[in-house]
Design an enzyme around this catalytic site. Structure first.
Site, mmCIF file in Angstrom:
data_model
loop_
_atom_site.group_PDB
_atom_site.id
_atom_site.type_symbol
_atom_site.label_atom_id
_atom_site.label_comp_id
_atom_site.label_asym_id
_atom_site.label_seq_id
_atom_site.Cartn_x
_atom_site.Cartn_y
_atom_site.Cartn_z
ATOM 1 C CE LYS A 37 -10.656 10.277 -1.640
ATOM 2 N NZ LYS A 37 -10.488 11.339 -0.665
ATOM 3 C CD GLU A 41 6.710 -9.543 8.208
ATOM 4 O OE1 GLU A 41 7.216 -10.331 9.029
ATOM 5 O OE2 GLU A 41 6.657 -9.778 6.987
ATOM 6 C CB CYS A 88 -15.292 9.901 0.733
ATOM 7 S SG CYS A 88 -15.747 11.077 1.990
ATOM 8 C CD GLU A 99 -7.229 12.328 -0.646
ATOM 9 O OE1 GLU A 99 -7.224 11.490 0.275
ATOM 10 O OE2 GLU A 99 -8.235 13.018 -0.945
ATOM 11 C CG HIS A 136 7.308 -13.405 6.735
ATOM 12 N ND1 HIS A 136 8.018 -12.221 6.606
ATOM 13 C CD2 HIS A 136 7.931 -14.311 5.934
ATOM 14 C CE1 HIS A 136 9.018 -12.420 5.777
ATOM 15 N NE2 HIS A 136 8.995 -13.679 5.351
ATOM 16 C CE1 TYR A 138 -9.305 15.106 2.588
ATOM 17 C CE2 TYR A 138 -8.758 16.781 4.211
ATOM 18 C CZ TYR A 138 -9.698 16.075 3.494
ATOM 19 O OH TYR A 138 -11.032 16.333 3.678
ATOM 20 C CB CYS A 175 -19.039 11.758 1.908
ATOM 21 S SG CYS A 175 -18.320 10.107 1.860
#
Length: 522
Positions: A110, A516, A107, A245, A511, A241, A102
């Site tokens: 990246k 939302e 992670c 990525e 909003h 993934y 990581c």
């Protein structure tokens, strides 16, 4: 009962002695249940403040600890530090940089590159927002230097944290021995403990030369972080993934990028809506998605790599083509557990057919006193999962919380694609399989985020809520769009708590935001 305050104070750190004195009067009023006394004494004795390690073992001696952790990655370090907080004498074995995949090649670096790529995308929208166009040339070396410096700072922080926790770092490769009790050997020295955790993680998988001649000419995600300059022409192989990525980052930063996949969509284990939309977004962003294709051979030429591939569209004859002048061929075809040199066979530690260590719900292996967490187990390959599992294990072993274990259900995850993906819970297909099609209802929406209201460049935001049974319990949320990476965490809490569609409906919307939409679905 007078024995209990003394038991609480004996061997405990100053903070716990103060707590014992503070509660002395209260404890004297309690009845004398022997089981309660023993449990409290044992728990408090273990929760002492970390103490400095003793001197190293003499030559030929076996060093003994309360807890040995093999692997200085996220899961191993989290477990070791929590164990030390609970009073255990702990040591971590690591042969490389602290932080594991990581921090060093996953992670963290990246995300730095993803942020860089997102910045590049937004620069294209400057004119639409009234700013002069930015024609500055991207300098790969600048961000690489800053990224690597950041990673080095994190390495130092990990080192400092272990020192403050009085956790010994044993440098080298660990391998189990055939000794009567569980023992590991590192650089010729032996170490033993009643509790040994395997947290060695995983590593990128690559094709063998016998499968694809020239495969070794490519790199993996690890090698991506060693690149000294932006490749002019990139080919990414894989549909998971990591492949998504890497392809998104390289393309956004200006590399002509192709993504080679064996089927017609990426992320096929995700909800079908996400899989379809992500494939479309990649293509809309300029990534060439080579569907139903596989690499057959790789050759090195004076101008780069020559990648030969076969495309086999169902119902058609296979077609051979070649991609010339490739600067970067990146394999992102999965990961394998890092167990090769651990000598697991000497203790009979069981693994599956892919080499992952088999554990039960409490992270126990089949050998008493040996545990495993993280990617080496092959389940939910995510840093927060390894950290949480490691800490839960430490509480069970050293705080006597016998039911302490990680709940692997409803784990949220994000893919840093362009735009990002957020998902938690069951996909629509998984929900139908679990509850029956008649008991599953989905709500979905697709819209253009307000950010793109004035930009020529457009990306979509898609969202799906999966509900089950009459009460419409929310069992899955899946979304892709600007900001979905950051908005998922709060909704994941709701799913984990068992929220229903009515709970979402009864929440007033914020909003104007994309989030939302999840409380206004119809």
């Amino acid at each position: 009962m007078a024995l209990l305050p003394r038991a609480l104070s004996a061997g405990a750190g100053p903070s716990w002695r103060r707590a014992a004195r503070a509660f002395r009067g209260f404890l004297l009023l309690l009845p004398e249940p022997a089981a309660l006394t023993r449990a409290l004494s044992r728990a408090m004795a273990c929760r002492q403040e970390p103490q400095p390690q003793g001197p190293p073992p003499a030559a030929g001696a076996v060093a003994s600890y309360d807890y040995l952790v093999i692997g200085g990655g996220s899961g191993g370090l989290a477990s070791a530090r929590r164990a030390a907080e609970l009073g255990a004498r702990a040591a971590v074995v690591e042969s490389h940089k602290l932080g594991g995949t990581c921090v060093n090649v996953g992670c963290v670096p990246k995300k730095v590159m993803w942020n860089t790529a997102v910045h590049s995308e937004f620069m294209h929208d400057h004119a639409d927002y009234g700013f002069p166009s930015c024609e500055g040339k991207f300098n790969w070396r600048v961000i690489k230097e800053k990224r690597d410096a950041y990673v080095s700072r994190l390495n130092a922080i990990y080192q400092n944290n272990l020192t403050k926790s009085h956790i010994e770092i044993i440098r080298g490769h660990a391998a189990f021995t055939s000794d009567p009790k569980p023992t590991i050997e590192v650089s010729g020295k032996k170490y033993t403990a009643p509790h040994i955790l395997i947290a060695t993680g995983g590593m990128p998988s690559t094709p063998h030369e016998s499968q694809i001649p020239g495969a070794s000419l490519g790199i993996t995600s690890d090698g991506f972080f060693q690149l000294e300059e932006l490749p002019g022409r990139s080919v990414i192989v894989g549909a998971g993934y990591i492949a998504v990525e890497m392809a998104g980052i390289l393309s956004a930063l200006g590399s002509k990028t192709s993504l080679m996949i064996r089927h017609d969509k990426v992320l096929r284990s995700f909800d079908s809506m996400i899989s379809t939309n992500c494939t479309e977004e990649l293509e809309n962003a300029g990534v060439e998605v080579l569907k139903f294709s596989q690499v057959k051979e790789v050759k090195k030429t004076l101008s780069g790599l020559e990648v030969s591939m076969v495309t086999a569209v169902p119902g058609r004859l296979p077609v051979m083509t070649m991609i010339p002048d490739v600067d970067c061929l990146l394999w992102a075809i999965g990961r394998v557990p890092n167990t090769k040199d651990l000598s697991l066979n000497k203790l009979g530690i069981q693994t599956d057919d892919k080499g992952h260590i088999i554990v039960d719900e409490f992270q126990n292996t089949n050998v008493k006193g040996i545990y495993a967490v993280g990617d080496v187990c092959g389940k939910a390959l995510l840093t927060p999962v390894a950290i949480a599992a490691g800490r839960k294990l430490a509480h069970r072993l050293f705080e006597y919380k016998e039911d302490s274990k990680l709940d692997y259900n409803n784990i949220p995850t994000v893919v840093f694609s362009h735009p990002p993906i957020g998902t938690v819970g069951l996909t629509e297909d998984e929900a139908i399989h679990k509850y029956g099609i008649e008991n599953v209802k989905t709500y979905s929406t697709s819209f253009t985020p307000m950010y793109h209201a004035v930009t020529k460049r457009k990306t979509k935001c898609v969202m799906k809520m999966v509900c089950a049974n009459k009460e419409e319990k929310v069992v899955g949320i899946h979304m892709q769009g600007l900001g979905c990476d950051e908005m998922l965490q709060g909704f994941a809490v709701a799913v984990k708590m068992g929220a229903t569609k009515a709970d979402f409906d009864n929440t007033v919307a914020i909003h104007p935001t994309s989030s939302e939409e999840l409380v206004t679905l119809r």
